[in-house]
Write a protein that holds these residues in place. Structure first.
Motif, mmCIF file in Angstrom:
data_model
loop_
_atom_site.group_PDB
_atom_site.id
_atom_site.type_symbol
_atom_site.label_atom_id
_atom_site.label_comp_id
_atom_site.label_asym_id
_atom_site.label_seq_id
_atom_site.Cartn_x
_atom_site.Cartn_y
_atom_site.Cartn_z
ATOM 1 N N GLY A 103 0.158 13.227 34.367
ATOM 2 C CA GLY A 103 1.529 12.912 34.660
ATOM 3 C C GLY A 103 2.403 14.078 34.313
ATOM 4 N N ARG A 133 2.009 16.035 37.117
ATOM 5 C CA ARG A 133 2.667 15.034 37.958
ATOM 6 C C ARG A 133 4.160 15.310 37.929
ATOM 7 N NH1 ARG A 133 4.082 9.333 37.671
ATOM 8 N NH2 ARG A 133 3.642 9.316 35.452
ATOM 9 N N PRO A 149 0.885 5.275 38.017
ATOM 10 C CA PRO A 149 -0.414 5.841 38.418
ATOM 11 C C PRO A 149 -1.597 4.998 37.973
ATOM 12 C CG PRO A 149 0.970 7.505 37.380
ATOM 13 C CD PRO A 149 1.619 6.179 37.114
ATOM 14 N N ALA A 151 -5.537 8.079 41.647
ATOM 15 C CA ALA A 151 -4.628 8.516 40.586
ATOM 16 C C ALA A 151 -5.306 8.232 39.237
ATOM 17 C CB ALA A 151 -3.266 7.849 40.707
#
Length: 605
Positions: free
Chosen positions: A14, A177, A509, A525
């Protein structure tokens, strides 16, 4: 922030950094091995769909006023591993990356013990939504004293550079991310150099998660510095400490007092973060080689008997869960997943793990909000309570029927086990079968975890009671996630997910519906259970765009109920945290969600 299961070999994923239960949420994935506990927390279950205040003791810290803390000294703090990178926004950032960032870099918001974000006055006097129409604008009023250790003021240039690095439009930056930053349409100076205005192209509820930590333009201003330079060094600092040295041979990271810090000066001269295996920590605490260390539950009795060592206990910012892989085999059938989930007595498992540690045996009823957080509610009724008869009926409806008992199996009874190498088979007295094939599930566990071994065995025996045969395979910790969980080579597995102050961002995710890739594989993800629905995606997306906090909370509650109903992840309990520390250590302990005040850490006078 980085969302990865909690293990000694974290996976990350992330744009949010893996903060160690500090500014937001660490998404480092330590396997649920460190199932330590906190006796001081009072957790009360609530009825499904209700809300409840957070637990009365979200932290257990050896609190001492600054006047009672002596100046100077070195705090030797055990960590799980050397940081893979010092850049919290890279894919291999972990909790140890976040500890360094928390002590050395700015954060706009800190978390209290119940996971509520509060402006950090050392960096911002105020941060607020100053406009919602025609677009959302957030205005940061920066502390005029805030500066980097090279003397440069913290200002709009740092915000702009970080937005452009993490916004997702420049592929030269290797970011994990881009959540939140990809919604920003512009960053500019406000009425003066101490005011920063951030404009969003689309509304973003979790705006308080952004720019924490904030890196200097020396890191975010170029892809080379971001990708490579910040992996091993931090050119400047803006926290109570600065980075002095990273010693890979000694497995230490040394932080020293930052003389340019404008806030309350750090009490300690230095913090030495040392990578120490958990099994070695009790002995090193006893020998005076460590001052502060999180410990495993099996070591609790040893540590509490050690002279000069205290124990602090509180709920961790993480929860243990059973993952049910819905991408192949019998578990693609939702009825089978529901049967597995309803055969599991979560209360019994919570009792086994938490009661010996002095915690109330309360099973977790939420994927997105933990009991020590404000707004916790139990939504497990969307799946249904543990019910063996209902589980059996679901399996029968799915076409799975009891086979004739084999010779000797009735005498052995359900839950009969047979071990062969690293494989343990738990046989029911009469296994279910369909089209001549037995209902067998592969249960993958890390090899070096007595706690997970016990929990996994309990679950397997519960499943044997409804006719499911389980094959428990123990694999090395190093290969657990990469070779099994991430690749989908399991039916059942156990690990922990960190909790979050920003579930609409951080949990998306994890529960997003997998998307088929051109080569026929699934893009998952971090949804390693590979179970999702369009409705869950839509609810989390709406929650992430809802600026009314109450409405956003309602949307995440509805999303959680649907996650329960999908039966891909079954929460078991909020993971407890136990920390051993020398009795002279001040303002440290089991922080839970709380951001540590690094400047107040030290030793009692």
């Amino acid at each position: 922030m980085n969302r990865s299961p909690m293990s000694s070999s974290p996976l990350t994923g992330g744009a949010r950094p893996a903060f160690p239960a500090t500014a937001h949420r660490r998404r480092t994935v330590r396997i649920a091995v460190a199932l330590t506990a906190g006796a001081t927390l009072t957790l009360t279950a609530c009825s499904s769909g209700g809300t409840k205040a957070a637990g009365t003791a979200g932290t257990d810290v050896a609190t001492v006023s600054r006047a009672g803390v002596r100046d100077g000294g070195t705090l030797r703090w055990a960590v799980d591993a050397m940081p893979r990178t010092l850049n919290a926004y890279q894919a291999d950032a972990d909790a140890d990356t976040a500890t360094v960032a928390g002590a050395t870099l700015p954060v706009m918001f800190k978390l209290d013990g119940h996971g509520n974000p509060k402006p950090d006055a050392d960096f911002v006097s105020k941060a607020e939504i100053s406009a919602q129409e025609p677009r959302q604008v957030v205005t940061y009023h920066l502390n005029p004293k805030a500066k980097w250790s090279d003397g440069k003021a913290i200002g709009v240039a740092d915000f702009v550079a970080q937005w452009k690095a993490l916004g997702g439009k420049n592929s030269a930056y290797w970011t994990s991310r881009n959540a939140g930053y990809d919604r920003i349409s512009g960053v500019r100076q406000g009425s003066d150099a101490h005011e920063v205005k951030v404009t969003f192209a689309t509304p973003y509820a979790d705006w308080k998660s952004l720019f924490s930590p904030l890196y200097p333009t020396a890191v975010t201003g170029s892809a080379d510095a971001f990708n490579d330079g910040a992996r091993t060094s931090l050119p400047v600092a803006a926290g109570p400490f600065r980075l002095q040295a990273v010693d890979t041979g000694a497995k230490t990271v040394t932080l020293v007092r930052n003389p340019s810090w404008w806030g309350q000066p750090a009490k300690l001269d230095r913090i030495v973060l040392t990578a120490v295996p958990r099994s070695d920590r009790p002995a090193q605490l006893a020998a005076g080689k460590l001052d502060l260390a999180e410990i495993d539950p099996s070591a609790l009795n040893t540590v509490v008997r050690t002279k000069g060592i205290a124990v602090r206990k509180a709920p961790d910012a993480a929860y243990a869960q059973l993952a049910i892989n819905g991408s192949s085999g019998p578990l693609t059938d939702e009825r089978v997943r529901h049967a597995v989930a309803r055969a599991i007595n979560r209360k019994q498992i919570a009792t086994a793990v938490l009661k010996p540690l002095g915690l109330p045996a309360v099973p977790l009823g939420n994927h997105l909000v933990l009991p020590s957080q404000d707004g916790y509610a139990d939504h497990s009724s969307a799946l249904g309570k543990a019910d063996v008869q209902q589980a059996q009926a679901l399996l029968s409806d799915a076409g799975w029927k009891r086979s004739a008992a084999k010779t000797g199996e009735k005498a052995a009874g359900p839950g009969r086990t047979a071990a062969s190498g690293s494989l343990t088979v738990v046989e029911p007295s009469r296994v279910l079968a369909k089209a001549g094939k037995q209902l067998t599930l592969r249960f993958v566990l890390p090899s070096d975890s007595p706690t997970l071994d016990d929990v996994g065995g309990r679950i397997a025996r519960m499943l044997s009671g409804i006719g499911i045969r389980t094959e428990i395979s123990k694999v090395s910790d190093a290969s657990y996630f990469q070779d099994h969980i991430a690749s989908g080579d399991f039916d059942l597995a156990l690990w922990s997910w960190p909790g979050s102050a920003y579930p609409a961002t951080d949990d998306t995710p994890i529960f997003a519906k997998p998307v088929p890739a051109p080569d026929g594989s699934l893009t998952v993800a971090q949804n390693y259970s590979r179970v999702g629905t369009d409705q869950i995606d839509q609810l989390l997306n709406r929650a992430g765009s809802e600026l009314d906090a109450g409405a956003a909370r309602d949307l995440t509650a509805e999303a959680d109920a649907r996650i329960w109903a999908a039966a891909g992840s079954i929460p078991l309990y909020q993971r407890p945290q136990v920390v051993g520390l020398r009795t002279s250590v001040a303002n440290a302990g089991a922080f839970g969600f709380q951001t540590p005040s690094y400047e107040d850490l030290g030793f009692r006078k």
